[in-house]
Design an enzyme around this catalytic site. Structure first.
Site, PDB file in Angstrom:
ATOM      1  N   HIS A 238     -15.562  12.527 -32.332  1.00 24.33           N
ATOM      2  CA  HIS A 238     -14.900  13.500 -31.478  1.00 24.33           C
ATOM      3  C   HIS A 238     -14.928  14.880 -32.122  1.00 24.33           C
ATOM      4  N   TYR A 242     -16.250  19.723 -31.647  1.00 23.41           N
ATOM      5  CA  TYR A 242     -15.740  21.066 -31.985  1.00 23.41           C
ATOM      6  C   TYR A 242     -16.643  21.748 -32.994  1.00 23.41           C
ATOM      7  N   HIS A 389     -19.777  14.901 -17.863  1.00 21.94           N
ATOM      8  CA  HIS A 389     -18.842  15.681 -18.689  1.00 21.94           C
ATOM      9  C   HIS A 389     -19.571  16.407 -19.816  1.00 21.94           C
ATOM     10  N   PHE A 390     -20.427  15.690 -20.531  1.00 26.83           N
ATOM     11  CA  PHE A 390     -20.883  16.357 -21.752  1.00 26.83           C
ATOM     12  C   PHE A 390     -22.104  17.246 -21.550  1.00 26.83           C
ATOM     13  N   HIS A 391     -22.724  17.198 -20.363  1.00 27.89           N
ATOM     14  CA  HIS A 391     -23.774  18.204 -20.140  1.00 27.89           C
ATOM     15  C   HIS A 391     -23.194  19.560 -19.748  1.00 27.89           C
ATOM     16  N   ARG A 452     -23.429   4.499 -17.158  1.00 28.31           N
ATOM     17  CA  ARG A 452     -24.297   5.348 -17.965  1.00 28.31           C
ATOM     18  C   ARG A 452     -25.231   4.459 -18.777  1.00 28.31           C
ATOM     19  N   ARG A 453     -26.196   5.075 -19.467  1.00 29.72           N
ATOM     20  CA  ARG A 453     -27.100   4.349 -20.362  1.00 29.72           C
ATOM     21  C   ARG A 453     -27.725   3.140 -19.680  1.00 29.72           C
TER      22      ARG A 453
HETATM   23 FE1  HAS Z   1     -15.520  15.425 -24.532  1.00 32.31          FE
HETATM   24  C1  HAS Z   1     -16.675  12.171 -24.299  1.00 32.31           C
HETATM   25  C2  HAS Z   1     -12.309  14.337 -24.065  1.00 32.31           C
HETATM   26  C3  HAS Z   1     -14.312  18.624 -25.086  1.00 32.31           C
HETATM   27  C4  HAS Z   1     -18.606  16.392 -25.701  1.00 32.31           C
HETATM   28  N1  HAS Z   1     -17.291  14.484 -24.902  1.00 32.31           N
HETATM   29  C5  HAS Z   1     -17.570  13.141 -24.724  1.00 32.31           C
HETATM   30  C6  HAS Z   1     -18.938  12.877 -25.083  1.00 32.31           C
HETATM   31  C7  HAS Z   1     -19.474  14.063 -25.516  1.00 32.31           C
HETATM   32  C8  HAS Z   1     -18.430  15.057 -25.384  1.00 32.31           C
HETATM   33  C9  HAS Z   1     -20.879  14.294 -26.047  1.00 32.31           C
HETATM   34  O1  HAS Z   1     -10.812  11.674 -24.132  1.00 32.31           O
HETATM   35  C10 HAS Z   1     -19.659  11.541 -24.950  1.00 32.31           C
HETATM   36  C11 HAS Z   1     -19.554  10.660 -26.143  1.00 32.31           C
HETATM   37  C12 HAS Z   1     -20.302   9.391 -25.880  1.00 32.31           C
HETATM   38  O2  HAS Z   1     -21.556   9.414 -25.893  1.00 32.31           O
HETATM   39  O3  HAS Z   1     -19.653   8.376 -25.613  1.00 32.31           O
HETATM   40  N2  HAS Z   1     -13.666  16.303 -24.509  1.00 32.31           N
HETATM   41  C13 HAS Z   1     -12.492  15.679 -24.275  1.00 32.31           C
HETATM   42  C14 HAS Z   1     -11.396  16.653 -24.301  1.00 32.31           C
HETATM   43  C15 HAS Z   1     -11.972  17.869 -24.587  1.00 32.31           C
HETATM   44  C16 HAS Z   1     -13.388  17.636 -24.727  1.00 32.31           C
HETATM   45  C17 HAS Z   1      -9.946  16.386 -24.069  1.00 32.31           C
HETATM   46  N3  HAS Z   1     -16.301  17.174 -25.210  1.00 32.31           N
HETATM   47  C18 HAS Z   1     -15.638  18.364 -25.394  1.00 32.31           C
HETATM   48  C19 HAS Z   1     -16.513  19.346 -25.973  1.00 32.31           C
HETATM   49  C20 HAS Z   1     -17.738  18.719 -26.145  1.00 32.31           C
HETATM   50  C21 HAS Z   1     -17.581  17.354 -25.661  1.00 32.31           C
HETATM   51  C22 HAS Z   1     -16.116  20.746 -26.350  1.00 32.31           C
HETATM   52  C23 HAS Z   1     -19.007  19.227 -26.719  1.00 32.31           C
HETATM   53  C24 HAS Z   1     -19.286  20.449 -27.053  1.00 32.31           C
HETATM   54  N4  HAS Z   1     -14.671  13.616 -24.211  1.00 32.31           N
HETATM   55  C25 HAS Z   1     -13.345  13.388 -24.094  1.00 32.31           C
HETATM   56  C26 HAS Z   1     -13.101  11.933 -23.992  1.00 32.31           C
HETATM   57  C27 HAS Z   1     -14.344  11.305 -24.071  1.00 32.31           C
HETATM   58  C28 HAS Z   1     -15.306  12.395 -24.203  1.00 32.31           C
HETATM   59  C29 HAS Z   1     -11.825  11.231 -23.836  1.00 32.31           C
HETATM   60  C30 HAS Z   1     -14.645   9.808 -24.034  1.00 32.31           C
HETATM   61  C31 HAS Z   1     -14.947   9.393 -22.679  1.00 32.31           C
HETATM   62  C32 HAS Z   1     -15.282   7.929 -22.579  1.00 32.31           C
HETATM   63  O4  HAS Z   1     -14.559   7.222 -21.856  1.00 32.31           O
HETATM   64  O5  HAS Z   1     -16.259   7.465 -23.191  1.00 32.31           O
HETATM   65  C33 HAS Z   1     -11.216  19.167 -24.771  1.00 32.31           C
HETATM   66  O6  HAS Z   1     -11.509  19.731 -26.031  1.00 32.31           O
HETATM   67  C34 HAS Z   1     -11.510  20.145 -23.684  1.00 32.31           C
HETATM   68  C35 HAS Z   1     -10.642  21.381 -23.762  1.00 32.31           C
HETATM   69  C36 HAS Z   1     -11.222  22.508 -22.944  1.00 32.31           C
HETATM   70  C37 HAS Z   1     -10.573  23.246 -22.043  1.00 32.31           C
HETATM   71  C38 HAS Z   1     -11.324  24.309 -21.282  1.00 32.31           C
HETATM   72  C39 HAS Z   1     -11.077  25.704 -21.826  1.00 32.31           C
HETATM   73  C40 HAS Z   1     -11.952  26.689 -21.122  1.00 32.31           C
HETATM   74  C41 HAS Z   1     -12.561  27.750 -21.696  1.00 32.31           C
HETATM   75  C42 HAS Z   1     -13.457  28.639 -20.865  1.00 32.31           C
HETATM   76  C43 HAS Z   1     -12.664  29.703 -20.129  1.00 32.31           C
HETATM   77  C44 HAS Z   1     -13.576  30.507 -19.283  1.00 32.31           C
HETATM   78  C45 HAS Z   1     -13.507  31.846 -19.114  1.00 32.31           C
HETATM   79  C46 HAS Z   1     -14.546  32.510 -18.291  1.00 32.31           C
HETATM   80  C47 HAS Z   1     -12.459  32.712 -19.762  1.00 32.31           C
HETATM   81  C48 HAS Z   1      -9.136  23.060 -21.779  1.00 32.31           C
HETATM   82  C49 HAS Z   1     -12.360  28.087 -23.147  1.00 32.31           C
HETATM   83  C50 HAS Z   1     -13.916  33.247 -17.141  1.00 32.31           C
HETATM   84  C51 HAS Z   1     -14.983  33.846 -16.314  1.00 32.31           C
HETATM   85  C52 HAS Z   1     -14.874  35.035 -15.663  1.00 32.31           C
HETATM   86  C53 HAS Z   1     -15.990  35.532 -14.849  1.00 32.31           C
HETATM   87  C54 HAS Z   1     -13.683  35.853 -15.756  1.00 32.31           C
HETATM   88  C1  HEM Z   2     -27.976  11.816 -21.725  1.00 35.86           C
HETATM   89  C2  HEM Z   2     -30.377  14.563 -18.504  1.00 35.86           C
HETATM   90  C3  HEM Z   2     -30.232  18.325 -21.586  1.00 35.86           C
HETATM   91  C4  HEM Z   2     -27.442  15.711 -24.576  1.00 35.86           C
HETATM   92  C5  HEM Z   2     -28.573  12.276 -20.563  1.00 35.86           C
HETATM   93  C6  HEM Z   2     -28.623  11.537 -19.320  1.00 35.86           C
HETATM   94  C7  HEM Z   2     -29.296  12.297 -18.426  1.00 35.86           C
HETATM   95  C8  HEM Z   2     -29.668  13.525 -19.075  1.00 35.86           C
HETATM   96  C9  HEM Z   2     -29.613  11.936 -16.973  1.00 35.86           C
HETATM   97  C10 HEM Z   2     -27.937  10.186 -19.078  1.00 35.86           C
HETATM   98  C11 HEM Z   2     -28.785   9.049 -19.443  1.00 35.86           C
HETATM   99  C12 HEM Z   2     -28.060   7.741 -19.399  1.00 35.86           C
HETATM  100  O1  HEM Z   2     -26.830   7.663 -19.581  1.00 35.86           O
HETATM  101  O2  HEM Z   2     -28.755   6.731 -19.188  1.00 35.86           O
HETATM  102  C13 HEM Z   2     -30.590  15.812 -19.090  1.00 35.86           C
HETATM  103  C14 HEM Z   2     -31.346  16.884 -18.490  1.00 35.86           C
HETATM  104  C15 HEM Z   2     -31.317  17.931 -19.366  1.00 35.86           C
HETATM  105  C16 HEM Z   2     -30.523  17.513 -20.509  1.00 35.86           C
HETATM  106  C17 HEM Z   2     -32.014  16.825 -17.130  1.00 35.86           C
HETATM  107  C18 HEM Z   2     -31.951  19.290 -19.264  1.00 35.86           C
HETATM  108  C19 HEM Z   2     -33.214  19.460 -19.001  1.00 35.86           C
HETATM  109  C20 HEM Z   2     -29.370  17.971 -22.616  1.00 35.86           C
HETATM  110  C21 HEM Z   2     -28.896  18.874 -23.635  1.00 35.86           C
HETATM  111  C22 HEM Z   2     -28.098  18.132 -24.464  1.00 35.86           C
HETATM  112  C23 HEM Z   2     -28.103  16.764 -23.969  1.00 35.86           C
HETATM  113  C24 HEM Z   2     -29.234  20.346 -23.738  1.00 35.86           C
HETATM  114  C25 HEM Z   2     -27.339  18.549 -25.677  1.00 35.86           C
HETATM  115  C26 HEM Z   2     -27.505  19.640 -26.358  1.00 35.86           C
HETATM  116  C27 HEM Z   2     -27.431  14.425 -24.103  1.00 35.86           C
HETATM  117  C28 HEM Z   2     -26.800  13.315 -24.786  1.00 35.86           C
HETATM  118  C29 HEM Z   2     -26.975  12.185 -23.975  1.00 35.86           C
HETATM  119  C30 HEM Z   2     -27.683  12.632 -22.795  1.00 35.86           C
HETATM  120  C31 HEM Z   2     -26.064  13.375 -26.115  1.00 35.86           C
HETATM  121  C32 HEM Z   2     -26.428  10.790 -24.235  1.00 35.86           C
HETATM  122  C33 HEM Z   2     -27.444   9.891 -24.814  1.00 35.86           C
HETATM  123  C34 HEM Z   2     -26.902   8.493 -24.948  1.00 35.86           C
HETATM  124  O3  HEM Z   2     -26.175   8.028 -24.070  1.00 35.86           O
HETATM  125  O4  HEM Z   2     -27.199   7.880 -25.991  1.00 35.86           O
HETATM  126  N1  HEM Z   2     -29.198  13.486 -20.390  1.00 35.86           N
HETATM  127  N2  HEM Z   2     -30.116  16.224 -20.296  1.00 35.86           N
HETATM  128  N3  HEM Z   2     -28.862  16.716 -22.847  1.00 35.86           N
HETATM  129  N4  HEM Z   2     -27.965  13.980 -22.926  1.00 35.86           N
HETATM  130 FE1  HEM Z   2     -29.048  15.099 -21.625  1.00 35.86          FE
HETATM  131 CU    CU Z   3     -13.847  12.872 -27.866  1.00 31.72          CU
END
Ligand code: HAS
Ligand code: HEM
Ligand code: CU
Length: 573
Positions: A238, A242, A389-391, A452-453
């Site tokens: 997790h 960050y 979520h994570f894309h 997924r996967r």
């Molecule tokens: Fe996540 C699963 C919960 C943040 C990445 N997360 C994943 C996985 C990845 C990932 C890769 O609790 C998959 C892992 C796997 O393969 O199994 N995640 C959270 C929570 C947050 C969160 C609570 N995740 C991230 C970030 C990631 C990321 C950051 C990558 C960079 N996530 C989970 C949970 C799972 C999970 C469960 C497991 C799910 C499962 O069942 O397997 C928090 O940190 C999010 C807090 C963020 C906010 C948003 C703040 C918004 C901002 C932008 C403001 C925009 C502005 C623009 C100001 C509260 C800062 C305004 C625009 C104008 C034009 C004015």
């Molecule tokens: C998994 C598409 C770019 C990170 C996947 C899956 C799809 C996908 C459909 C789900 C596969 C599955 O669960 O069976 C794409 C497309 C992309 C893209 C179309 C852009 C052309 C990226 C980028 C990142 C990323 C930029 C991170 C920097 C991942 C990761 C997984 C994943 C970590 C999970 C792999 C796993 O389950 O083991 N992607 N993706 N992808 N993608 Fe992407």
């Molecule tokens: Cu997490």
């Protein structure tokens, strides 16, 4: 307009030109290696998106010649994008920034050694991946077993990132000794806090790989405890998110206001945000394991609440960066409750990349809070919702921000020029559009129960017959094509830039875009606000972070160790 101490140092002190040129060169190597990994990783994405549109191309002779299976491709995609691209980019980015911000001299030999070691680790792990000997997905859960080279390469890669951390933290100590009583400059502060967080976070993964997976894959021990390994993995897994997103926060806080023509809202608030991440990023990993047995609900619930707490510094970021953007837009004559947004420089790719990344992250973050809620988790866990979520977190908030950074960082490092603002802009907007459509399609499919996967396109047609999947499937497939075009645009711009002739040293033509500050932290600790003084002792806060993790993980891991059941490995590929 009040000015921060940064403004006097828009070009912070540089020890000497040879040091600066060397530092830029090693940074450039990190960044280019990162983008090469992203190039290969991203090319596999559209195939997977088509899979989730019901189109199976894995029997196509060309694809078959390159990939043994869907899962080999997915393993490469996850590892290259999420683990390699991010880590290399961040190692260069967060070595260069603090060195510039502190104006310290780094040992460049050590920096090169670290880069080469990380690359050696990458190649060692890539070989078995390419040979289909480590088709384990990027989480490499045992008892699925791969070649020892994969685990050793991964350990060397992560170990190298800790060397970068060590070099930056040591540089900060050196600066502190030379500047007693002074407040650490903002960008350096954010970098040091992030690296410190990563040293605490990576302990789980290092323990898992070094103590369990390497000896097991070498045949020195007969088995492995899968749940213990998975728990150690998510200790890191997790917090690693960050490690991926805080370097983007640095861009949003420190540089985006400048791109927009506005100011940073408050330095003390930013320092608080990073300290909260240092303390609270790691003891939350059990939210990936709600469905796992033999971990008590008590600890799962504690980690759930700590997860909600770690959303707070992201919310602080959201409001504080929004304030910077509004400040910029109003300075440009923007009016109205929302009308000011029209005055932002949407056609500037370095600006739009970061802001669109942030917009995607509003939804990605909200989805994260759904995932973290134990009551919703059973609906979304292991479904297509999660890649949705994570894309829009790592795949957009992080990736699109880094793409935007490359548009000014590469000119800054190399003295070359961005070849086309229009094409760069097109790459940015199409990435954002593609990922938003992708996220819609995948979240929707997840809610309909699509796992997924899974090579879903090869599954029997009637498995999901009752569900109205046509629209979300179509969205996912289309998004893959948009993203393919977007990637082609981005890499075209990137390589044209890298291959163009050098014009100057980049210092004046593309300076580090430091921003002015509305509420600066001040220069001396004695005159600084209490919040600044409380956040300055990062070393003590780092120790506190370590203690917190041991408290929140100690009993969980201790019980798993005491009840360990070693099982032999499986090779499913
Ligand atoms: Fe996540 C699963 C919960 C943040 C990445 N997360 C994943 C996985 C990845 C990932 C890769 O609790 C998959 C892992 C796997 O393969 O199994 N995640 C959270 C929570 C947050 C969160 C609570 N995740 C991230 C970030 C990631 C990321 C950051 C990558 C960079 N996530 C989970 C949970 C799972 C999970 C469960 C497991 C799910 C499962 O069942 O397997 C928090 O940190 C999010 C807090 C963020 C906010 C948003 C703040 C918004 C901002 C932008 C403001 C925009 C502005 C623009 C100001 C509260 C800062 C305004 C625009 C104008 C034009 C004015
Ligand atoms: C998994 C598409 C770019 C990170 C996947 C899956 C799809 C996908 C459909 C789900 C596969 C599955 O669960 O069976 C794409 C497309 C992309 C893209 C179309 C852009 C052309 C990226 C980028 C990142 C990323 C930029 C991170 C920097 C991942 C990761 C997984 C994943 C970590 C999970 C792999 C796993 O389950 O083991 N992607 N993706 N992808 N993608 Fe992407
Ligand atoms: Cu997490």
């Amino acid at each position: 307009r009040s000015r921060s101490p940064h403004d006097a140092r828009v070009l912070p002190t540089v020890p000497d030109t040879a040091q600066l040129a060397g530092l830029k060169r090693v940074t450039q190597y990190y960044v280019v290696t990162a983008f090469l990994a992203l190039l290969i990783g991203v090319l596999l994405g559209p195939l997977q998106a088509l899979n989730y549109a019901g189109i199976d191309l894995y029997d196509n002779p060309i694809v078959k010649a390159l990939l043994k299976s869907y899962y080999q491709g997915l393993s490469l995609h996850g590892v290259l994008n999420a683990l390699v691209f991010t880590q290399f980019f961040i190692s260069g980015w967060m070595l260069y920034l603090p060195a510039r911000d502190l104006g310290v001299r780094l040992n460049l030999r050590f920096a090169w050694f670290t880069y080469l070691l990380m690359t050696a680790g990458l190649l060692t792990a890539a070989l078995p991946l390419l040979l289909n000997k480590a088709t384990l997905l990027y989480t490499f859960y045992p008892p699925m077993e791969g070649s020892p080279f994969f685990y050793i390469g991964a350990a060397v890669m992560v170990g190298s990132s800790l060397l970068v951390a060590g070099q930056v933290i040591a540089a900060w100590f050196h600066w502190k000794r030379q500047h007693p009583g002074q407040v650490t400059p903002l960008v350096a502060f954010m970098c040091v806090a992030t690296w410190m967080m990563w040293t605490v976070a990576s302990l789980g993964l290092v323990g898992e790989v070094v103590l369990m997976l390497i000896p097991w894959s070498l045949g020195w021990v007969g088995g492995v405890d899968p749940l213990l390994a998975k728990t150690l993995f998510w200790w890191t897994g997790h917090a690693i998110v960050y490690f991926w997103v805080l370097p983007a926060y640095i861009v949003w806080y420190a540089f985006l206001p400048r791109h927009a023509g506005g100011r940073i809202a408050s330095e003390p608030l930013i320092r608080l945000t990073f300290v909260l991440f240092l303390l609270n990023s790691t003891p939350v990993g059990l939210h990936h394991q709600y469905a796992d047995p033999n971990v008590s609900n008590f600890w799962k619930t504690i980690h759930m609440f700590l997860t909600f707490l770690v959303a707070v510094p992201s919310l602080l970021t959201a409001f504080s960066v929004a304030a910077s953007l509004e400040d910029a837009a109003r300075a440009r004559g923007g009016r109205g409750l929302f009308g000011w947004m029209l005055k932002l420089p949407w056609g500037q790719p370095a600006f739009s990349a970061s802001v669109l990344a942030m917009v995607s992250f509003i939804l990605g973050g909200a989805g994260g809070i759904v995932n973290a809620s134990a009551a919703f988790s059973p609906v979304v866990h292991n479904t297509a919702w999660i890649p949705g979520h994570f894309h829009i977190t790592v795949g957009t908030a992080t990736t699109l921000t880094f793409m935007g950074v490359s548009f000014w960082l590469i000119p800054h490092l190399t003295g070359k020029r961005l070849p086309s603002v229009k094409l760069a802009s097109a790459a940015v907007w199409s990435w954002f559009t593609g990922m938003m459509v992708f996220a819609l399609g995948m979240h929707w499919q997840g809610l309909l129960g699509v796992p997924r996967r899974t090579q879903i396109s090869a599954a029997a047609q009637d498995v999901y017959r009752d569900m109205n999947l046509k629209i979300p499937e179509m969205l996912t497939g289309i998004s893959g094509m948009i993203l393919l075009v977007s990637a082609a645009l981005f890499f075209y711009v990137l390589f044209r830039m890298l291959l163009s002739p050098r014009q100057d040293d980049g210092e004046l033509s593309s300076p580090l875009p430091y921003s002015e500050v509305i509420s600066p932290a001040g220069e001396t600790l004695s005159a600084a606000a209490p919040l600044v003084r409380a956040t300055e002792p990062l070393l003590a806060l780092w120790v506190l972070a370590l203690v917190l993790v041991l408290m929140m993980y100690g009993p969980v891991v201790g019980k798993l160790i005491s009840q360990a059941q070693l099982v032999p490995g499986w090779r499913l590929y």
